[in-house]
Design an enzyme around this catalytic site. Structure first.
Site, short mmCIF file in Angstrom:
data_model
loop_
_atom_site.label_atom_id
_atom_site.label_comp_id
_atom_site.label_asym_id
_atom_site.label_seq_id
_atom_site.Cartn_x
_atom_site.Cartn_y
_atom_site.Cartn_z
N ARG A 292 0.82 -1.20 0.00
CA ARG A 292 0.00 0.00 0.00
C ARG A 292 0.87 1.26 0.00
O ARG A 292 0.52 2.26 -0.63
CB ARG A 292 -0.92 0.00 1.22
CG ARG A 292 -1.99 -1.07 1.14
CD ARG A 292 -2.80 -1.18 2.40
NE ARG A 292 -3.90 -2.11 2.21
CZ ARG A 292 -4.78 -2.44 3.17
NH1 ARG A 292 -4.66 -1.91 4.37
NH2 ARG A 292 -5.75 -3.29 2.92
N HIS A 395 -5.91 5.54 6.43
CA HIS A 395 -6.66 4.29 6.60
C HIS A 395 -6.38 3.56 7.90
O HIS A 395 -7.29 2.98 8.50
CB HIS A 395 -6.34 3.36 5.43
CG HIS A 395 -7.02 2.03 5.49
ND1 HIS A 395 -8.38 1.89 5.62
CD2 HIS A 395 -6.52 0.76 5.45
CE1 HIS A 395 -8.70 0.61 5.64
NE2 HIS A 395 -7.58 -0.10 5.56
#
Length: 460
Positions: A292, A395
């Site tokens: 990510r 996130h």
């Protein structure tokens, strides 16, 4: 039952074996395991409904050497799971926690199955070398499926889950027990006493104050988190002398749908099933299944700093999660690539070239330009075609309370704080500087169970 009645209902008998703060997956798993062990347990949740961030999880639950993988012919080992996660976390992970995590996740999948939570399908997430993310074939996403089953089981066992009930203070009593002050929306307070406490309040991605303090460079991002993820457990732990670690390690997720009204995480399932990322020039620019951190950096380097996930109707038909994204209006459709390019306002010729190149990559199983080695499963040679616009958003917080492998919260002298445990995103250390997709739900179940097992034999 009204909230005021909930507070009053615990006034007469307010002594518990364990009070669990937070009703996400970690807290609910611990509660169920402790209830089955005969412990008197209660779950306190400040939001209106249980679930926390867990209910939003969409990719799956990573585990190695499971029956599901064996039946699918996937060869996997605890060591490869460890290495993928260690590498993905910048080799900054707590090694002891990571060893326990990677060697106990399969057992956690089995425990869920024993409780009717069947993860019988597999997908791929970024940074993983094999299909390791277990998910339900019967539901669009793992999060809601998991939480609803856990809540139903706890309801059947008459374990109270008090929502809209915030723990405002925790103190140690002379007896060694904890005293917790819980407050409902009306401001009514109730004192509870407990031999042990599990902090399972999640991370702090929705706290502008904590993000500003630890990572002011990320304040311009939106967040995928539910509004309750404000780091409450960190404050409560510090009241009892706990140590915090890795607080500056905050993850930005690369693929988040964002419009004026919604922020919706698009799980790595889409890329794991073959989708590619293109920029506004209609070109690929990254290995879509890198970590990510890497994919986020690549998107941020584009102009403008967002991208499109490109796939076709065949992928939608076979992936329940993508059908859900489509149903709620996140997917753009085009009968042909030309129509899709027009809808996205990107150059048709460039998109045609990109897709032709992708077909060669899939046919040859070799991505010379970006080095993608996984998820090469669909050449998207036939339409109709589809896309989801995405951009990065805050996130996950890798930092949090420091614990040992037994989930005991540690003080500044590295000593366990007797009777105090933590599990889930409240805890720091497991993920290093980057969490891989599918490891968050796995963490909540593995360490939710670990905390319960420690408490089963706890004595003041």
């Amino acid at each position: 039952m009204t909230q005021s009645q909930s507070i009053q209902s615990i006034a007469a008998e307010n002594q518990f074996d364990t009070v669990i703060v937070g009703a996400g997956s970690a807290g609910l798993v611990s509660a169920l395991a402790l209830a089955e062990a005969g412990k008197r347990v209660i779950v306190l949740e400040k939001m209106a409904k249980p679930g926390g961030n867990s209910i939003r999880a969409s990719s799956g639950m990573n585990a190695a050497k499971t029956v599901v993988q064996e039946h699918a012919g996937i060869k996997n080992t605890y060591e490869s799971f460890f290495e993928d996660t260690y590498r993905g976390g910048g080799r900054k992970n707590n090694v002891d926690m990571l060893r326990y995590f990677t060697s106990h996740a399969a057992e956690a999948v089995d425990w869920l199955k024993e409780h009717g939570i069947v993860l019988d399908d597999l997908t791929l997430t970024g940074g993983m070398s094999v299909k390791r993310a277990h998910r339900p074939s019967s539901a669009p996403a793992i999060g809601g499926y998991l939480i609803h089953h856990l809540v139903d089981d706890l309801t059947q066992k008459q374990v109270p889950i008090l929502c809209q009930t915030k723990v405002v203070n925790i103190m140690r009593m002379e007896s060694g027990d904890f005293q917790l002050i819980a407050e409902n929306q009306a401001g009514d307070r109730q004192t509870l006493r407990s031999a042990t406490v599990i902090l399972a309040t999640g991370g702090f991605s929705a706290s502008q104050d904590l993000i500003a303090y630890y990572r002011p460079d990320l304040l311009h991002y939106r967040t995928t988190n539910q509004p309750g993820a404000t780091g409450d457990g960190l404050r409560l732990a510090q009241q009892l002398g706990a140590q915090l670690i890795d607080m500056a390690e905050v993850q930005v997720h690369p693929t988040v749908y964002q419009d004026s009204a919604r922020t919706f995480l698009i799980g790595e399932t889409v890329r794991g099933e073959g989708a590619i990322l293109v920029n506004h020039q209609g070109r690929r620019f990254v290995n879509e299944l890198a970590t990510r951190k890497e994919v986020t950096a690549a998107i941020n380097a584009q102009s403008p700093a967002n991208a499109f996930l490109i796939f076709n109707q065949a992928l939608i038909n076979r992936v329940v999660a993508v059908q859900f994204y489509d149903q709620i209006g996140l997917v753009t459709h085009g009968a042909t690539l030309a129509e899709l390019a027009d809808q996205l306002e990107i150059p048709q010729a460039a998109l045609d070239t990109t897709m032709a190149t992708w077909q060669t990559v899939v046919h040859q199983q070799h991505d010379a330009e970006f080095g993608r080695t996984t998820g090469l499963v669909d050449d998207f040679a036939t339409g109709p075609f589809a896309a989801i616009p995405v951009a990065p958003a805050v996130h996950y917080t890798m930092g949090g309370v420091k614990v040992n492998v037994e989930t005991q919260v540690l003080d500044d002298q590295q000593q366990p704080i007797a009777g105090l445990y933590a599990a889930g995103e409240t805890v720091g250390g497991l993920h290093g500087n980057n969490r891989l997709g599918g490891n968050s739900i796995a963490e909540t179940v593995v360490f939710g169970l670990a905390a319960a097992r420690q408490i089963e034999n706890y004595q003041v």
